[in-house]
Motif scaffolding. Structure first.
Motif, PDB file in Angstrom:
ATOM      1  N   LEU A 223      -7.161   2.181  -5.808  1.00 52.00           N
ATOM      2  CA  LEU A 223      -6.162   1.249  -5.272  1.00 52.00           C
ATOM      3  C   LEU A 223      -4.759   1.846  -5.400  1.00 52.00           C
ATOM      4  N   GLY A 224      -4.494   2.435  -6.562  1.00 52.27           N
ATOM      5  CA  GLY A 224      -3.186   3.035  -6.786  1.00 52.27           C
ATOM      6  C   GLY A 224      -2.919   4.218  -5.872  1.00 52.27           C
TER       7      GLY A 224
ATOM      8  N   LEU B 291       0.178   4.590  -3.411  1.00 50.91           N
ATOM      9  CA  LEU B 291       1.064   5.749  -3.418  1.00 50.91           C
ATOM     10  C   LEU B 291       1.193   6.340  -2.018  1.00 50.91           C
ATOM     11  N   ALA B 292       0.061   6.420  -1.309  1.00 49.86           N
ATOM     12  CA  ALA B 292       0.102   6.926   0.070  1.00 49.86           C
ATOM     13  C   ALA B 292       0.927   6.021   0.976  1.00 49.86           C
ATOM     14  N   ALA B 293       1.022   4.735   0.606  1.00 48.48           N
ATOM     15  CA  ALA B 293       1.807   3.797   1.421  1.00 48.48           C
ATOM     16  C   ALA B 293       3.270   4.186   1.487  1.00 48.48           C
ATOM     17  N   GLY B 294       3.718   4.991   0.521  1.00 47.08           N
ATOM     18  CA  GLY B 294       5.106   5.438   0.562  1.00 47.08           C
ATOM     19  C   GLY B 294       5.445   6.187   1.831  1.00 47.08           C
TER      20      GLY B 294
ATOM     21  N   TRP C 231       6.856   2.833  -3.849  1.00 48.22           N
ATOM     22  CA  TRP C 231       6.256   4.141  -4.105  1.00 48.22           C
ATOM     23  C   TRP C 231       6.011   4.322  -5.606  1.00 48.22           C
ATOM     24  N   THR C 232       6.994   3.903  -6.394  1.00 56.23           N
ATOM     25  CA  THR C 232       6.843   3.973  -7.846  1.00 56.23           C
ATOM     26  C   THR C 232       5.681   3.110  -8.309  1.00 56.23           C
ATOM     27  N   ASP C 233       5.584   1.895  -7.760  1.00 57.23           N
ATOM     28  CA  ASP C 233       4.462   1.025  -8.110  1.00 57.23           C
ATOM     29  C   ASP C 233       3.138   1.664  -7.726  1.00 57.23           C
ATOM     30  N   GLY C 234       3.114   2.323  -6.563  1.00 53.06           N
ATOM     31  CA  GLY C 234       1.888   2.984  -6.134  1.00 53.06           C
ATOM     32  C   GLY C 234       1.475   4.091  -7.088  1.00 53.06           C
TER      33      GLY C 234
END
Length: 554
Positions: free
Chosen positions: A268-269, A273-276, A142-145
């Motif tokens: 992309l980011g 982030l939504a992937a969290g 999530w942080t990476d996103g």
């Protein structure tokens, strides 16, 4: 999580967020700089000059990370990032020749490479249960996103406003902030050094070379690690393709202006982030291989579709889909790596991961440049999907077997390593013990062991606080990294004290037979156990009621 754990994680988590934002931002800014110098060929060269040194040096940097306190290595990495990014910003702002900027760029990449292996090794050492390891990876993802959204977005705005120099200078400020946040954070001790035949720890270049060689040998010998490394490498081929493709798409296909590459990367980011919200469902899941392959398939398919609708809004949506699926893949694969890697080589394993990441990013840039030369933008967008289909077809049966073999109990191993009684055990023995630990949650006020009872288990404290008492007198308290119960098991006597939970607590217990066999079968551990028992019994006999701070071990 306990207050102490939060105290360690909060500063390091914020520092990692700033580091990741700077990493994503610097890469985009340097690619834009290179593209303006000489088009897609110069962009490819910029990627290669940054990543080739990292490929060579990553295993050795990882070996160093495995031998030192991880927070110390992180501070060194953040400091190097601040200095190297500042140097690049000054060179660009002062109008230095492009060759100087190309020459400084590898220093930024190397400073980023120093950081990720110790970060990966930090997680199993601070969580308390196996499910928390997946959760920690979800938070990292999530942080990476968020970082992959904010870094490129900030760079895109600054590129459109004042140019590359200011954009990179802003990233230098973030790296400096990461260093400041981590000052004063101690973190866990390293898993252990590298010993020679005499049992003494080796140091210097020879030890680092030996550790790096051992890490590579471990990866080669472990089938599930080989499969995961291959998949990881391809994933970063995809990411490397996107790094250069976003510049090409923004300039040549979508005509988005100076900030376009940053905004496409921000999409992309946003997806990452939504992937969290998706990756939280991975916590507690035993089987992850299906998630691994599906997420990879979605990512490459969404990228290939961009050519069908070459407009800004659909491209942003599709790139967000790529980012979402890619982030799910990355969290899943990193969790499987941490489950699969031998405990003494986890930092080294992730240093190999870093080297393969750099290799994949470099190959991605080369792939895009070659595809552009052969079939233009359509070929560059479809090439990753074709390669992914071939790769998954070749590895399908091995991918399915990953879940059944990725079972190294990292969390339990790190807990045992924090207990002095077990710290000198060799890696195979401590892993064997870790596999036999049983988690036990107790509520406040629970009497875990009673004075005078027979002993049947040893207990390791993972979280919470417990009181040790004898004859109604408090002897002390126990917390994370403490253990109790060895006196009754080794001396075959009744429990010498009672232990009561002062708060809700998480314990891991080990049966008498495996405990006694592991302790008495290893001379240094047996000696340590004898010393601990003698100290506790002497304290109980000499000081009525025991002594606060020397709780004993019933």
């Amino acid at each position: 999580m306990s207050e102490s754990r939060c105290a360690v994680n909060a500063p390091s988590g914020r520092a990692y967020a700033l580091f990741a934002t700077a990493e994503f931002g610097v890469l985009i800014a340097l690619l834009v700089f290179a593209y303006r110098q000489g088009g897609s060929t110069a962009g490819m060269v910029m990627v290669l000059v940054q990543l080739v040194p990292c490929m060579v040096l990553s295993p050795f940097l990882g070996a160093l990370a495995g031998r030192h306190r991880v927070t110390r290595v992180l501070r060194i990495g953040y400091g190097l990032q601040s200095l190297s990014i500042t140097a690049v910003a000054v060179a660009i702002a002062s109008g230095a020749p492009g060759a100087i900027v190309f020459g400084l760029a590898p220093l930024t990449a190397l400073s980023f490479t120093v950081t990720r292996p110790p970060q990966a090794a930090l997680l199993p050492a601070v969580v308390r249960q196996a499910d928390e390891l997946t959760a920690a990876n979800v938070i990292t993802g999530w942080t990476d996103g968020a970082a992959s959204l904010m870094g490129p977005a900030i760079v895109g705005l600054l590129l459109a406003w004042r140019g590359t120099g200011l954009a990179i200078a802003a990233m230098a400020v973030l790296a400096t902030g990461a260093l400041v946040l981590l000052l004063g954070v101690a973190g866990p001790t390293p898993a252990g050094g590298l010993a020679n035949e005499s049992g003494r720890e080796r140091s210097g270049p020879v030890a680092v070379l030996a550790a790096a060689s051992s890490n590579v040998g471990t990866a080669i010998r472990t089938p599930q690690l080989r499969v995961l490394f291959v998949l990881h490498t391809f994933y970063f081929v995809l990411i490397g393709s996107l790094d250069l493709l976003c510049v090409v798409l923004a300039v040549e296909l979508l005509h988005m202006g100076p900030g376009g590459p940053g905004f496409l990367n921000a999409a992309l980011g946003a997806g990452a982030l939504a992937a969290g919200f998706v990756t939280v469902f991975l916590v507690g899941r035993r089987h992850l291989s299906a998630t691994l392959t599906v997420s990879l398939a979605v990512a490459v398919s969404a990228l290939a579709v961009i050519e069908v609708v070459p407009r800004v809004a659909p491209a942003l949506l599709l790139l967000a889909t790529v980012g979402l699926a890619g982030a799910v893949f990355d969290v899943t694969a990193r969790t499987l790596l941490q489950r699969s890697a031998p405990p003494e080589a986890i930092a080294g394993t992730f240093s190999i991961y870093e080297a393969l990441m750099d290799l994949g990013l470099a190959l991605g840039a080369v792939l895009v440049r070659a595809a552009l030369a052969i079939g233009g933008i359509p070929a560059a967008l479809c090439a990753p999907a074709v390669l992914a289909a071939v790769l998954v077809a070749l590895l399908w049966h091995r991918i399915l077997s990953i879940d059944s073999t990725a079972t190294v109990p990292q969390v339990e191993i790190q807990l045992l390593r924090s207990i002095p009684l077990f710290s000198s055990l060799p890696a195979p023995s401590i892993e064997s013990i870790a596999r036999q630990l049983e988690p036990l949650s107790v509520t406040k006020g629970t009497l875990v062991v009673a004075e005078g009872d027979s002993g049947d288990h040893y207990y390791a404290v993972a979280d919470g606080s417990l009181e040790v008492s004898r004859d109604g007198h408090q002897l002390g308290t126990l917390s994370r990294g403490d253990g109790f119960g060895e006196i009754a098991l080794i001396r075959r006597v009744p429990r010498t004290a009672s232990v009561t939970a002062l708060s809700d607590a998480l314990l891991y217990r080990l049966g008498m037979e495996p405990f006694v066999a592991s302790v008495t079968g290893h001379a240094p551990t047996a000696s340590a156990a004898g010393a601990i028992i003698a100290r506790h019994l002497r304290t109980h006999d000499e000081v009525p009621g025991g002594r606060e701070g020397d709780p004993g071990s019933p």
